[in-house]
Design an enzyme around this catalytic site. Structure first.
Site, mmCIF file in Angstrom:
data_model
loop_
_atom_site.group_PDB
_atom_site.id
_atom_site.type_symbol
_atom_site.label_atom_id
_atom_site.label_comp_id
_atom_site.label_asym_id
_atom_site.label_seq_id
_atom_site.Cartn_x
_atom_site.Cartn_y
_atom_site.Cartn_z
ATOM 1 N N HIS A 44 0.855 -1.186 0.000
ATOM 2 C CA HIS A 44 0.000 0.000 0.000
ATOM 3 C C HIS A 44 0.895 1.242 0.000
ATOM 4 O O HIS A 44 1.859 1.308 0.767
ATOM 5 C CB HIS A 44 -0.908 -0.006 1.240
ATOM 6 C CG HIS A 44 -1.839 1.157 1.264
ATOM 7 N ND1 HIS A 44 -2.940 1.248 0.427
ATOM 8 C CD2 HIS A 44 -1.820 2.300 1.984
ATOM 9 C CE1 HIS A 44 -3.549 2.401 0.640
ATOM 10 N NE2 HIS A 44 -2.899 3.055 1.585
ATOM 11 N N GLU B 68 8.820 1.145 -2.989
ATOM 12 C CA GLU B 68 7.955 -0.051 -3.110
ATOM 13 C C GLU B 68 8.728 -1.173 -3.788
ATOM 14 O O GLU B 68 8.642 -2.341 -3.388
ATOM 15 C CB GLU B 68 6.692 0.283 -3.927
ATOM 16 C CG GLU B 68 5.758 1.257 -3.254
ATOM 17 C CD GLU B 68 4.446 1.416 -4.016
ATOM 18 O OE1 GLU B 68 3.937 0.440 -4.566
ATOM 19 O OE2 GLU B 68 3.929 2.555 -4.058
#
Ligand code: GRF
Length: 215
Positions: free
Chosen positions: A109, A174
């Site tokens: 997320h 990420e």
């Protein structure tokens, strides 16, 4: 080696980071399938080019979430994965689906959870004026963008940032943390026990991140 199935809905850059880590010898997993709920997901092409089995299950063809999730689970379970990796999979999953994969379902997320669950995380971080933003890899629970945190990366929010510059800075992180989390799982160093993350890796506790940082 552990088998993993990756679920995507679009671009698939996190999926690509996992494929690249595997190809570089840094991620000891078999990526047995990539499944999308959108036929036009760009990541499907990328996966096919990498020689990975691809499937799409169009959520619009199902009467409701339960029916879609049942079809999705049937497709996933056909590959008997040890781990299911949500990489930009933009569907809310039913409680039954999540429970079925308890302890073997991960999500990434683009915020430092529990701040900013849901959509438009970068814009909301800018509106709130936070100095530190980032991303979170977590085990999935039935609550959206919630669950035991495996790894997080923080980035500074800089004056003059807009949604594009901030999301690009977060995305670079990420692509670091997701392969790391999956690697820990593949090596048997990471598990979910009693609703808590158990990580048996050697960690360095010396780092601190204070923002803004002077050059
Ligand atoms: C990423 O920002 C991820 O954190 C979020 O959706 C985005 C997907 O990007 N869940 P990509 O498809 O992996 O490029």
């Amino acid at each position: 080696m552990k088998n993993i199935v990756i679920l995507i809905s679009g671009r698939g850059s996190n999926m690509e980071a996992l494929i690249a880590a595997r190809d570089a010898g840094n991620l000891p997993v078999n990526i047995v399938a990539v499944i999308s709920n959108r036929p036009e997901a760009k990541g499907l092409e990328t996966a096919a080019k990498a020689g990975i089995a691809t499937h799409y299950i169009d959520h619009k063809a199902f009467a409701g979430r339960e029916a879609f999730d049942a079809a999705l689970a049937e497709c996933i379970d056909g590959f008997a994965p040890d781990l299911v990796v949500l990489a930009g999979f933009m569907r809310i999953l039913t409680e039954g689906f999540v429970r079925h994969y308890e302890g073997r379902l991960m999500n990434i997320h683009p915020s430092l959870l529990p701040s900013f669950p849901g959509l438009h995380t970068h814009q909301r971080a800018l509106e709130e004026g936070v100095r530190i933003h980032g991303c979170t890899v977590h085990f999935v629970t039935p609550t959206l963008d919630h669950g035991p945190v495996i790894i997080q990366a923080a980035v500074p929010v800089l004056d003059g940032d807009d949604e594009d510059s901030l999301s690009a800075r977060v995305l670079r992180q990420e692509h670091q943390v997701y392969p790391q989390a999956v690697r820990w799982f593949a090596e048997g160093k990471l598990s979910l026990e009693g609703g808590r993350v158990r990580l048996s890796a050697e960690l360095d506790d010396s780092a601190a991140f204070i923002s803004p940082v002077l050059r």
